[in-house]
Design a protein around this motif. Structure first.
Motif, PDB file in Angstrom:
ATOM      1  N   VAL A  70     -11.234   4.782  -3.709  1.00  0.00           N
ATOM      2  CA  VAL A  70     -11.093   6.220  -3.903  1.00  0.00           C
ATOM      3  C   VAL A  70      -9.717   6.613  -3.374  1.00  0.00           C
ATOM      4  CG1 VAL A  70     -12.001   8.498  -3.307  1.00  0.00           C
ATOM      5  CG2 VAL A  70     -13.563   6.570  -3.662  1.00  0.00           C
ATOM      6  N   VAL A  71      -8.969   7.361  -4.175  1.00  0.00           N
ATOM      7  CA  VAL A  71      -7.613   7.755  -3.795  1.00  0.00           C
ATOM      8  C   VAL A  71      -7.674   8.762  -2.645  1.00  0.00           C
ATOM      9  CG1 VAL A  71      -5.480   8.845  -4.588  1.00  0.00           C
ATOM     10  CG2 VAL A  71      -6.755   7.346  -6.123  1.00  0.00           C
ATOM     11  N   LYS A  72      -6.877   8.500  -1.601  1.00  0.00           N
ATOM     12  CA  LYS A  72      -6.816   9.397  -0.445  1.00  0.00           C
ATOM     13  C   LYS A  72      -5.731  10.448  -0.706  1.00  0.00           C
ATOM     14  CE  LYS A  72      -6.363   9.353   4.565  1.00  0.00           C
ATOM     15  NZ  LYS A  72      -6.084   8.516   5.741  1.00  0.00           N
ATOM     16  N   GLU A  73      -6.127  11.548  -1.352  1.00  0.00           N
ATOM     17  CA  GLU A  73      -5.173  12.588  -1.745  1.00  0.00           C
ATOM     18  C   GLU A  73      -4.684  13.409  -0.562  1.00  0.00           C
ATOM     19  OE1 GLU A  73      -5.983  14.809  -5.408  1.00  0.00           O
ATOM     20  OE2 GLU A  73      -7.725  13.491  -5.677  1.00  0.00           O
ATOM     21  N   GLN A  74      -5.372  13.356   0.575  1.00  0.00           N
ATOM     22  CA  GLN A  74      -4.954  14.117   1.750  1.00  0.00           C
ATOM     23  C   GLN A  74      -3.626  13.607   2.310  1.00  0.00           C
ATOM     24  OE1 GLN A  74      -7.980  12.521   1.623  1.00  0.00           O
ATOM     25  NE2 GLN A  74      -9.225  14.267   1.025  1.00  0.00           N
ATOM     26  N   ASN A  75      -3.326  12.331   2.104  1.00  0.00           N
ATOM     27  CA  ASN A  75      -2.086  11.729   2.605  1.00  0.00           C
ATOM     28  C   ASN A  75      -1.082  11.625   1.450  1.00  0.00           C
ATOM     29  OD1 ASN A  75      -0.191  10.441   4.179  1.00  0.00           O
ATOM     30  ND2 ASN A  75      -1.189   8.446   4.078  1.00  0.00           N
ATOM     31  N   ASN A  76      -0.595  12.774   0.962  1.00  0.00           N
ATOM     32  CA  ASN A  76       0.348  12.793  -0.157  1.00  0.00           C
ATOM     33  C   ASN A  76       1.766  12.665   0.394  1.00  0.00           C
ATOM     34  OD1 ASN A  76       1.919  13.276  -2.409  1.00  0.00           O
ATOM     35  ND2 ASN A  76       0.618  14.919  -3.170  1.00  0.00           N
ATOM     36  N   LYS A  90       0.857  -1.189   0.000  1.00  0.00           N
ATOM     37  CA  LYS A  90       0.000   0.000   0.000  1.00  0.00           C
ATOM     38  C   LYS A  90       0.892   1.237   0.000  1.00  0.00           C
ATOM     39  CE  LYS A  90      -3.969  -2.055   0.177  1.00  0.00           C
ATOM     40  NZ  LYS A  90      -4.850  -1.980  -0.979  1.00  0.00           N
ATOM     41  N   VAL A  91       0.370   2.347  -0.503  1.00  0.00           N
ATOM     42  CA  VAL A  91       1.156   3.568  -0.652  1.00  0.00           C
ATOM     43  C   VAL A  91       1.672   4.071   0.698  1.00  0.00           C
ATOM     44  CG1 VAL A  91       1.047   6.000  -1.361  1.00  0.00           C
ATOM     45  CG2 VAL A  91       0.057   4.240  -2.809  1.00  0.00           C
ATOM     46  N   ASP A  92       0.875   3.981   1.756  1.00  0.00           N
ATOM     47  CA  ASP A  92       1.320   4.505   3.051  1.00  0.00           C
ATOM     48  C   ASP A  92       2.447   3.693   3.686  1.00  0.00           C
ATOM     49  OD1 ASP A  92      -0.181   2.286   3.729  1.00  0.00           O
ATOM     50  OD2 ASP A  92      -1.199   3.248   5.412  1.00  0.00           O
ATOM     51  N   ASP A 129      -3.721   5.068  -3.758  1.00  0.00           N
ATOM     52  CA  ASP A 129      -4.744   4.072  -3.436  1.00  0.00           C
ATOM     53  C   ASP A 129      -5.539   4.586  -2.238  1.00  0.00           C
ATOM     54  OD1 ASP A 129      -3.068   3.667  -1.253  1.00  0.00           O
ATOM     55  OD2 ASP A 129      -2.373   1.694  -1.911  1.00  0.00           O
ATOM     56  N   GLU A 130      -6.263   3.700  -1.564  1.00  0.00           N
ATOM     57  CA  GLU A 130      -7.134   4.140  -0.465  1.00  0.00           C
ATOM     58  C   GLU A 130      -6.355   4.581   0.773  1.00  0.00           C
ATOM     59  OE1 GLU A 130      -6.665  -0.335  -0.127  1.00  0.00           O
ATOM     60  OE2 GLU A 130      -7.160   1.032  -1.745  1.00  0.00           O
ATOM     61  N   THR A 131      -5.025   4.369   0.809  1.00  0.00           N
ATOM     62  CA  THR A 131      -4.235   4.743   1.990  1.00  0.00           C
ATOM     63  C   THR A 131      -3.449   6.029   1.799  1.00  0.00           C
ATOM     64  OG1 THR A 131      -2.321   3.448   1.281  1.00  0.00           O
ATOM     65  CG2 THR A 131      -3.981   2.325   2.628  1.00  0.00           C
ATOM     66  N   GLY A 132      -3.204   6.449   0.554  1.00  0.00           N
ATOM     67  CA  GLY A 132      -2.422   7.660   0.336  1.00  0.00           C
ATOM     68  C   GLY A 132      -2.104   7.876  -1.124  1.00  0.00           C
ATOM     69  N   ALA A 133      -1.303   8.923  -1.388  1.00  0.00           N
ATOM     70  CA  ALA A 133      -0.925   9.277  -2.757  1.00  0.00           C
ATOM     71  C   ALA A 133       0.563   9.603  -2.797  1.00  0.00           C
ATOM     72  CB  ALA A 133      -1.731  10.480  -3.234  1.00  0.00           C
ATOM     73  N   ILE A 134       1.154   9.520  -3.987  1.00  0.00           N
ATOM     74  CA  ILE A 134       2.571   9.815  -4.192  1.00  0.00           C
ATOM     75  C   ILE A 134       2.767  10.199  -5.652  1.00  0.00           C
ATOM     76  CG2 ILE A 134       3.217   7.433  -4.727  1.00  0.00           C
ATOM     77  CD1 ILE A 134       5.817   7.952  -3.076  1.00  0.00           C
ATOM     78  N   ILE A 135       3.805  10.972  -5.915  1.00  0.00           N
ATOM     79  CA  ILE A 135       4.103  11.341  -7.304  1.00  0.00           C
ATOM     80  C   ILE A 135       4.904  10.221  -7.952  1.00  0.00           C
ATOM     81  CG2 ILE A 135       5.378  12.933  -8.785  1.00  0.00           C
ATOM     82  CD1 ILE A 135       4.598  15.170  -6.907  1.00  0.00           C
ATOM     83  N   PHE A 136       4.455   9.784  -9.119  1.00  0.00           N
ATOM     84  CA  PHE A 136       5.126   8.757  -9.915  1.00  0.00           C
ATOM     85  C   PHE A 136       5.794   9.437 -11.105  1.00  0.00           C
ATOM     86  CE2 PHE A 136       4.914   5.812 -13.579  1.00  0.00           C
ATOM     87  CZ  PHE A 136       5.766   4.822 -13.113  1.00  0.00           C
ATOM     88  N   THR A 137       7.085   9.169 -11.305  1.00  0.00           N
ATOM     89  CA  THR A 137       7.814   9.721 -12.443  1.00  0.00           C
ATOM     90  C   THR A 137       7.735   8.714 -13.594  1.00  0.00           C
ATOM     91  OG1 THR A 137       9.328  10.812 -10.920  1.00  0.00           O
ATOM     92  CG2 THR A 137      10.009  10.670 -13.213  1.00  0.00           C
TER      93      THR A 137
END
Length: 163
Positions: free
Chosen positions: A143-149, A41-43, A87-95
């Motif tokens: 739903v993507v959790k954009e608050q946890n970037n 998971k992203v987080d 994903d549902e746990t957080g977001a990150i920038i992908f290059t």
């Protein structure tokens, strides 16, 4: 007497060849057996780690570099895009690089295999190099959790002296 010795040597060589064949077939079976991927998971992503397999949804995509073949015909066409994925746990920038840019359309769900975390100006970026793979898959129902970037968190390398 010489013929008996020759027959024994030939039998020994045949037995060694048969043993070698059995060993290589066993080794091939062990190599072709693949292990199941462990999805992260992203987080759970941390700086400097790699080998991650993630299922993420693309939120946005922005091209940051596009070089053509104007300098030389032998150089490749280079494209780089920064995509916000999560994903549902957080977001990150992908290059995304070159062919990966075409797959990263907003709203698409992708599987990133063998992804690694690169550090850029103190923040984490997710990337897939030539040893990894980006695959478009069916839409995920999260739903993507954009608050946890995670890319907004700045990291600083600190040297710790042991006393």
């Amino acid at each position: 007497m010489a013929t008996a010795t020759t027959e024994t040597v030939m039998e020994t060589e045949t037995t060694e060849t048969a043993m070698t064949t059995v060993t290589t077939e066993t080794e091939k079976a062990a190599v072709t057996e693949k292990r199941k991927p462990v999805f992260t998971k992203v987080d759970q992503l941390k700086p400097g780690t790699g080998g991650h397999t993630l299922t993420v949804k693309v939120v946005s995509s922005k091209t940051v570099l596009q070089k053509g073949r104007s300098v030389s015909q032998h150089l490749r066409h280079t494209r780089i895009a920064e995509c916000l994925v999560g994903d549902e746990t957080g977001a990150i920038i992908f290059t995304a690089r070159n062919d990966q840019v075409d797959m990263m359309k907003p709203g698409a769900t992708v599987i990133l295999r063998n992804a690694k975390i690169d550090m850029f100006k103190g923040s984490m970026r997710l990337a897939v190099d030539k040893w990894g793979r980006v695959e478009v898959t069916e839409d995920a129902n999260f739903v993507v959790k954009e608050q946890n970037n995670l890319s907004l968190v700045e990291y600083e390398l600190v040297n710790v002296l042991e006393e």
